[in-house]
Design a protein around this motif. Structure first.
Motif, short mmCIF file in Angstrom:
data_model
loop_
_atom_site.label_atom_id
_atom_site.label_comp_id
_atom_site.label_asym_id
_atom_site.label_seq_id
_atom_site.Cartn_x
_atom_site.Cartn_y
_atom_site.Cartn_z
N THR A 173 -15.54 20.22 26.12
CA THR A 173 -15.66 19.66 27.47
C THR A 173 -17.16 19.43 27.67
O THR A 173 -17.94 20.39 27.68
CB THR A 173 -15.14 20.66 28.52
OG1 THR A 173 -13.79 21.01 28.18
CG2 THR A 173 -15.17 20.03 29.91
N PRO A 174 -17.58 18.16 27.81
CA PRO A 174 -19.02 17.89 27.84
C PRO A 174 -19.73 18.69 28.92
O PRO A 174 -19.23 18.82 30.05
CB PRO A 174 -19.08 16.39 28.14
CG PRO A 174 -17.78 15.84 27.66
CD PRO A 174 -16.78 16.93 27.89
N GLY A 175 -20.87 19.25 28.55
CA GLY A 175 -21.67 20.01 29.50
C GLY A 175 -21.16 21.40 29.77
O GLY A 175 -21.77 22.15 30.53
N HIS A 176 -20.05 21.77 29.14
CA HIS A 176 -19.45 23.08 29.41
C HIS A 176 -19.35 23.92 28.14
O HIS A 176 -19.71 25.09 28.13
CB HIS A 176 -18.07 22.88 30.05
CG HIS A 176 -17.22 24.11 30.08
ND1 HIS A 176 -17.48 25.16 30.92
CD2 HIS A 176 -16.14 24.47 29.34
CE1 HIS A 176 -16.57 26.11 30.71
NE2 HIS A 176 -15.76 25.72 29.76
N THR A 177 -18.84 23.31 27.07
CA THR A 177 -18.49 24.07 25.87
C THR A 177 -19.74 24.51 25.09
O THR A 177 -20.64 23.71 24.84
CB THR A 177 -17.58 23.23 24.97
OG1 THR A 177 -16.47 22.79 25.74
CG2 THR A 177 -17.09 24.04 23.77
N VAL A 178 -19.77 25.79 24.72
CA VAL A 178 -20.87 26.35 23.94
C VAL A 178 -20.39 26.54 22.50
O VAL A 178 -19.35 27.15 22.26
CB VAL A 178 -21.33 27.70 24.53
CG1 VAL A 178 -22.40 28.34 23.64
CG2 VAL A 178 -21.84 27.50 25.95
N VAL A 179 -21.14 25.98 21.58
CA VAL A 179 -20.79 26.06 20.17
C VAL A 179 -21.88 26.82 19.43
O VAL A 179 -23.05 26.43 19.48
CB VAL A 179 -20.62 24.64 19.57
CG1 VAL A 179 -20.30 24.72 18.08
CG2 VAL A 179 -19.53 23.88 20.32
N ALA A 180 -21.50 27.92 18.77
CA ALA A 180 -22.47 28.70 18.02
C ALA A 180 -22.41 28.30 16.55
O ALA A 180 -21.32 28.22 15.98
CB ALA A 180 -22.16 30.19 18.16
N VAL A 181 -23.55 28.02 15.98
CA VAL A 181 -23.59 27.61 14.57
C VAL A 181 -24.58 28.48 13.82
O VAL A 181 -25.49 29.06 14.41
CB VAL A 181 -24.02 26.13 14.43
CG1 VAL A 181 -23.05 25.21 15.16
CG2 VAL A 181 -25.44 25.91 14.95
N GLU A 182 -24.38 28.58 12.53
CA GLU A 182 -25.32 29.30 11.68
C GLU A 182 -26.66 28.56 11.66
O GLU A 182 -26.69 27.34 11.61
CB GLU A 182 -24.77 29.40 10.25
CG GLU A 182 -23.47 30.17 10.15
CD GLU A 182 -22.80 30.02 8.79
OE1 GLU A 182 -22.05 30.93 8.40
OE2 GLU A 182 -23.01 28.99 8.12
N ASP A 183 -27.75 29.33 11.65
CA ASP A 183 -29.08 28.73 11.60
C ASP A 183 -29.91 29.51 10.59
O ASP A 183 -30.21 30.68 10.83
CB ASP A 183 -29.72 28.78 13.00
CG ASP A 183 -31.02 27.99 13.05
OD1 ASP A 183 -31.31 27.25 12.10
OD2 ASP A 183 -31.73 28.14 14.05
N PRO A 184 -30.27 28.90 9.45
CA PRO A 184 -30.05 27.51 9.07
C PRO A 184 -28.58 27.23 8.80
O PRO A 184 -27.82 28.14 8.49
CB PRO A 184 -30.89 27.36 7.79
CG PRO A 184 -30.94 28.74 7.21
CD PRO A 184 -31.00 29.66 8.39
N GLY A 185 -28.23 25.95 8.91
CA GLY A 185 -26.83 25.57 8.76
C GLY A 185 -26.66 24.11 8.37
O GLY A 185 -27.62 23.49 7.90
N TYR A 186 -25.49 23.60 8.65
CA TYR A 186 -25.10 22.29 8.15
C TYR A 186 -25.32 21.23 9.24
O TYR A 186 -24.55 21.16 10.20
CB TYR A 186 -23.63 22.37 7.74
CG TYR A 186 -23.07 21.13 7.08
CD1 TYR A 186 -23.64 20.61 5.92
CD2 TYR A 186 -21.96 20.48 7.61
CE1 TYR A 186 -23.12 19.48 5.32
CE2 TYR A 186 -21.43 19.34 7.01
CZ TYR A 186 -22.02 18.85 5.87
OH TYR A 186 -21.51 17.73 5.26
N PRO A 187 -26.34 20.38 9.11
CA PRO A 187 -26.69 19.47 10.21
C PRO A 187 -25.57 18.52 10.65
O PRO A 187 -25.42 18.30 11.86
CB PRO A 187 -27.90 18.70 9.66
CG PRO A 187 -28.50 19.61 8.64
CD PRO A 187 -27.33 20.32 8.02
N PRO A 188 -24.76 17.95 9.74
CA PRO A 188 -23.73 17.01 10.23
C PRO A 188 -22.71 17.67 11.16
O PRO A 188 -22.12 17.01 12.00
CB PRO A 188 -23.06 16.52 8.93
CG PRO A 188 -24.09 16.70 7.88
CD PRO A 188 -24.83 17.94 8.27
N LEU A 189 -22.51 18.98 10.98
CA LEU A 189 -21.61 19.70 11.88
C LEU A 189 -22.23 19.78 13.27
O LEU A 189 -21.57 19.53 14.29
CB LEU A 189 -21.35 21.10 11.29
CG LEU A 189 -20.43 22.07 12.01
CD1 LEU A 189 -21.07 22.73 13.22
CD2 LEU A 189 -19.11 21.45 12.38
#
Lengths: 482, 482
Positions: free
Chosen positions: A210-226
């Motif tokens: 949901t734009p402006g609402h959803t928080v997505v946690a990613v590995e850092d460093p990680g996969y840029p296209p994701l």
């Protein structure tokens, strides 16, 4: 075939009523595609008729049509000329070179001023690039035979649109394969075929954010296209650091709705997520109602005797969506991947796939299904695992021999690359430039880090480099560092 | 191969160190995929060892591993049983049948309670469905030969990812083909290959729509999957009525940012947009800075001697994005389409494609490029045009003979279907039911209308029905109407 304009005009045989339309159409096409340039004087009708051995009237009518349509213009006493119409293409191209932000685009998309960069194909003597497998051992002859058979079968079926979820035999073959190879808990119904793992990520972003609402946690460093697909979808993307045990679960933002991990072979560090962290991650997902995306991109190639199962295997709450790809174990240009989608997510995911492109290429899916059913995938993976294991051993030995004063290799037991942390602060950009001058292509870890979280280190892919070249490549690299 | 569990266990030869891992893995897979059901008692270790002719220790170690991993459990004095783990899959499936809106999905996607409906494959005696071509005349043998050749060429290339825009030879072949056949003004650079026209629409929606802001005008009745992608992207979609001259340009909303039209063969009415309306539409786009999406889905099949050029041909302002597909002139399962993208839109479109799935299937693209370069596409279209022209003539005659009191056929000179307006108010749903009972499959125009703008009428596709059956099918239909 006559060449009055420097290119062939192919007209039907004498007596055909199609001669005029053919002449008209071919001239029009030549004007539109620029072979006949604006301002060019066309041959006189009598002259062209003689050259082409057609009646003069045929040429007159064709010229009249072109005149009426505005493709040519008549200048009194001087004959017929290609009209300005074609100029427009020249203008368009000139403008195409300098694309300025256009208000007609949605704001996010105004920043893409140039086309995506093509992948470099020029040969480095020592090419350690990431993410590309070695396809020289691939049994293309078998694939060709299975593809021909699949096409014969397709030729007997009605040419209908297929299911968005993918071809049933392929979904069965995938379910069976990953149940066995990765202990992923699934049936064919749970599997949805995608155009590479990238499309699976894109569809997940579409249905989860949901734009402006959803928080997505990613590995850092990680996969840029994701990161890119979730940013595009309007998510807030938060980087979470990674250590020897994988994603540091304790540092997840409390409000994370989606968590992206590569537990079998962290991209790009290469570490395996520890059992302790896996349990903690699933507990977090359960407690917060979050979805975990498990990207298992290259763990078919495993070098330890008792690898860990997939994270999905441990999931008891339908909190994991497992994503796999054939880009690494077969080859990228096949564009086939899949997701094992929990039931609550399945209808939305399938409808998103349907909206995105209805369904994937059927011939490729059927060929792959037969390839798997006949055991060729397992054989190919087994063969390549030996090839890659040998390369990995040589790479590890070379890094130890030549590089131990400069870097420490991250522990890793799977996949097609290794990563190393540099001991001393280094200007990595300058280093990569010196390496490239020595014929070495490799990548720095900071290219995968989010802004401000640069990990000083290097990554070494071994999908493209011959085992014989590895030691020399690493030795040269260390001279470039020293 | 022994079958102690009712399915084969395939263990390596005596003396291999892989016997235990093989036994462990196969049992684990059988538990995970449900062949070994929860609660099932496993054979005693001694018994299984004898059956399989392996040492008892092999079985003991395999069982111990499964115990440690939780796949089986030991009950004191009673032996080993398949653990509850597998129950989870049963639960998941039971739940999968009744999917309730899940808060983890973005709001738009919560309404998709069931999977996309598969296309009906059961045979109707008289099948007038829309949008499906006849592939029986397709030269599959040539395709197979070209596909094998393309695969041989690919096997010699490095397995890199390709350009998002598509394979260069295919883009060249498309540019040449549509320059000639449709007078579309373009070079290979202007062409971006997509996974069917549907993906082109999806990518356009992605880069053009600012949610809650962008107004998209569509033909009404029109093509529902097009509306769906723009609605999903957050656009306000406004229907604009269509008459004998196509979209009524005067009724466009003043604030339309994007206008979708099918000028060569309106879907579903079949009318051709008049030159007058074309000029007015381009003037509107120029004045308002709007983009026109021209969907030219089936106009390769044209039955008039002097068809109009594409709308794109007239465009002088880079205000038209021309979208084509091979789903109708070849077959849908190929999933290949393309867009001719104006320069200001090109980088964003290509990056969106890159994010969506990197690029399309390379083998299919290379095969199609060769198919086109060798002239097979033109030959196939020419052949099928004759086939379809004959069907169309018979259909028109039958509608005239049997149906003139009930309906009026919309004028149309291209494509794979005709549409007709019913004279008298009719319960179309009941009519379709009666028709289906007589073996007739057809569609009503109101299925393509937006809410509140129902056009009472019927559509007749002639891609799937033999010419011999058409007259009888229409006669039966009229009996169902009368």
């Amino acid at each position: 075939m006559k060449h009055p304009f420097g290119f062939p005009l192919a007209l039907p045989e004498r007596g055909s009523r199609q001669r005029m339309p053919a002449l008209h159409g071919q001239l029009r096409a030549a004007i539109l595609d620029g072979r006949l340039k604006p301002g060019l004087r066309l041959p006189a009708t009598r002259e062209l008729a003689e050259t082409l051995a057609v009646s003069r009237n045929t040429v007159v009518v064709a010229y009249d049509l072109l005149l009426g349509e505005g493709y040519i213009e008549a200048r009194r006493g001087a004959g017929h000329f290609v009209a300005d119409l074609a100029v427009r293409r020249g203008e368009r191209h000139a403008r195409g070179d300098v694309v300025t932000p256009d208000g007609r685009l949605a704001p996010y998309w105004r920043s893409f001023a140039s086309l995506p960069a093509p992948m470099r194909t020029d040969g480095f003597a020592y090419d350690f690039r990431l993410g590309i497998p070695d396809s020289r051992g691939f049994p293309y002859d078998i694939w060709r035979r299975l593809s021909a058979r699949a096409l014969r079968n397709l030729s007997k079926a009605a040419p209908l649109y297929d299911l968005a979820q993918g071809r049933w035999p392929l979904r069965q073959a995938i379910a069976q394969h990953i149940s066995f190879a990765r202990a992923v808990s699934c049936d064919a119904e749970d599997v949805i075929v995608t155009s590479g793992a990238q499309q699976a990520f894109d569809l997940l972003a579409r249905v989860l954010v949901t734009p402006g609402h959803t928080v997505v946690a990613v590995e850092d460093p990680g996969y840029p296209p994701l990161r890119a697909v979730f940013l595009t979808a309007g998510a807030r993307v938060v980087g979470v650091p990674v250590d020897e045990e994988g994603l540091i679960v304790e540092q997840l933002p409390h409000d994370a709705h989606v968590i992206y991990v590569t537990p079998s072979h962290q991209f790009p560090l290469g570490v395996v997520m520890s059992p302790r962290r896996r349990v903690a991650l699933l507990a977090f997902a359960r407690a917060r109602g979050a979805l975990v995306i498990e990207d298992d991109y290259d763990s078919e190639f495993r070098y330890s005797p008792r690898p860990l199962d997939a994270l999905q295997t441990l999931d008891r709450d339908d909190a994991v969506c497992y994503v796999g790809t054939f880009s690494k174990c077969l080859f990228p240009s096949l564009r086939l991947g899949y997701a094992v989608v929990p039931p609550w997510l399945r209808s939305a995911f399938a409808h998103a796939k349907h909206q995105a492109d209805w369904h994937g290429d059927v011939l490729a899916q059927d060929t792959l299904a037969a390839f798997m059913a006949e055991g060729h995938l397992v054989r190919h993976v087994r063969h390549m695992r030996k090839v890659y294991a040998a390369r990995r051993d040589v790479l590890l030995a070379a890094l130890q021999r030549h590089g131990k004063h400069h870097m420490r290799v991250w522990a890793s037991d799977a996949g097609l690359h290794l990563a190393a942390k540099l001991h001393a602060p280094t200007d990595v950009t300058a280093l990569l430039r010196r390496a490239a001058a020595s014929g070495i292509n490799l990548e720095c870890l900071s290219a995968y880090a989010m802004a401000g979280a640069a990990e000083e280190g290097l990554a070494f892919g071994f999908g493209m480099i011959e085992v014989e070249r590895m030691d020399e490549g690493i030795a040269r690299l260390m001279r470039a560092i020293a």
